[in-house]
Design a protein around this motif. Sequence first.
Motif, PDB file in Angstrom:
ATOM      1  N   TRP A  19     -27.065  39.223 -70.194  1.00 33.19           N
ATOM      2  CA  TRP A  19     -26.807  40.327 -69.259  1.00 33.19           C
ATOM      3  C   TRP A  19     -25.412  40.853 -69.487  1.00 33.19           C
ATOM      4  O   TRP A  19     -24.449  40.091 -69.555  1.00 33.19           O
TER       5      TRP A  19
ATOM      6  N   GLY B 283     -27.656  45.705 -69.167  1.00 37.80           N
ATOM      7  CA  GLY B 283     -28.548  44.970 -68.278  1.00 37.80           C
ATOM      8  C   GLY B 283     -29.028  43.682 -68.926  1.00 37.80           C
ATOM      9  O   GLY B 283     -28.378  43.129 -69.813  1.00 37.80           O
TER      10      GLY B 283
ATOM     11  N   SER C 261     -31.834  46.860 -64.883  1.00 36.55           N
ATOM     12  CA  SER C 261     -31.165  45.590 -64.562  1.00 36.55           C
ATOM     13  C   SER C 261     -29.667  45.615 -64.832  1.00 36.55           C
ATOM     14  O   SER C 261     -29.051  44.579 -64.967  1.00 36.55           O
ATOM     15  N   GLN C 262     -29.079  46.803 -64.893  1.00 33.54           N
ATOM     16  CA  GLN C 262     -27.640  46.881 -65.124  1.00 33.54           C
ATOM     17  C   GLN C 262     -26.859  46.344 -63.924  1.00 33.54           C
ATOM     18  O   GLN C 262     -25.759  45.845 -64.090  1.00 33.54           O
TER      19      GLN C 262
ATOM     20  N   ALA D  67     -30.599  41.664 -61.719  1.00 29.53           N
ATOM     21  CA  ALA D  67     -30.802  40.653 -62.762  1.00 29.53           C
ATOM     22  C   ALA D  67     -30.882  39.257 -62.157  1.00 29.53           C
ATOM     23  O   ALA D  67     -31.727  38.442 -62.557  1.00 29.53           O
TER      24      ALA D  67
END
Length: 145
Positions: free
Chosen positions: A36, A41, A55-56, A61
């Motif tokens: 990550w 992400g 998912s940044q 995340a």
Amino acid sequence: MSARGNLIALEGGEELGLIGQMRSLVRRSGQTVYLWTPELGLGNLREEHVGLPGSQRLNIALRYMQQSNHFGVYLLQRLPLPLAMADATLLRQLARANTGHVRRVVLLDPPETVISSFNDVLVRLSCQPKPAQRPRLRDGRWLLA
């Protein structure tokens, strides 16, 4: 993989090109390792261009990691500081999780403020090699000096 806890601080990995080394290891071994970063992400190290859409943000995340029922090692690089309270809570929950499958969250080169705030649930590891110790004979006994 065999660390005592689920939350690990890995120090000195940036200097040694740890991500590149892990990527080649993952491709050969078939292990599931994710990376990550705030820009990209959450993505699988084996397939560089495949990532989890949206998912940044760290909390998305972390929720994905928490809900996953599969084995996985999750490398977190360049954590946003200061950590939001919700993110810190999710990290603590992941650190204390006692599920049947292995799930490790690895903080790559975290700042000292993060280490000190998670000191009770964090396992610290270093990528820096230890200086070689040579045995020396003193008073008839071999000692490492």
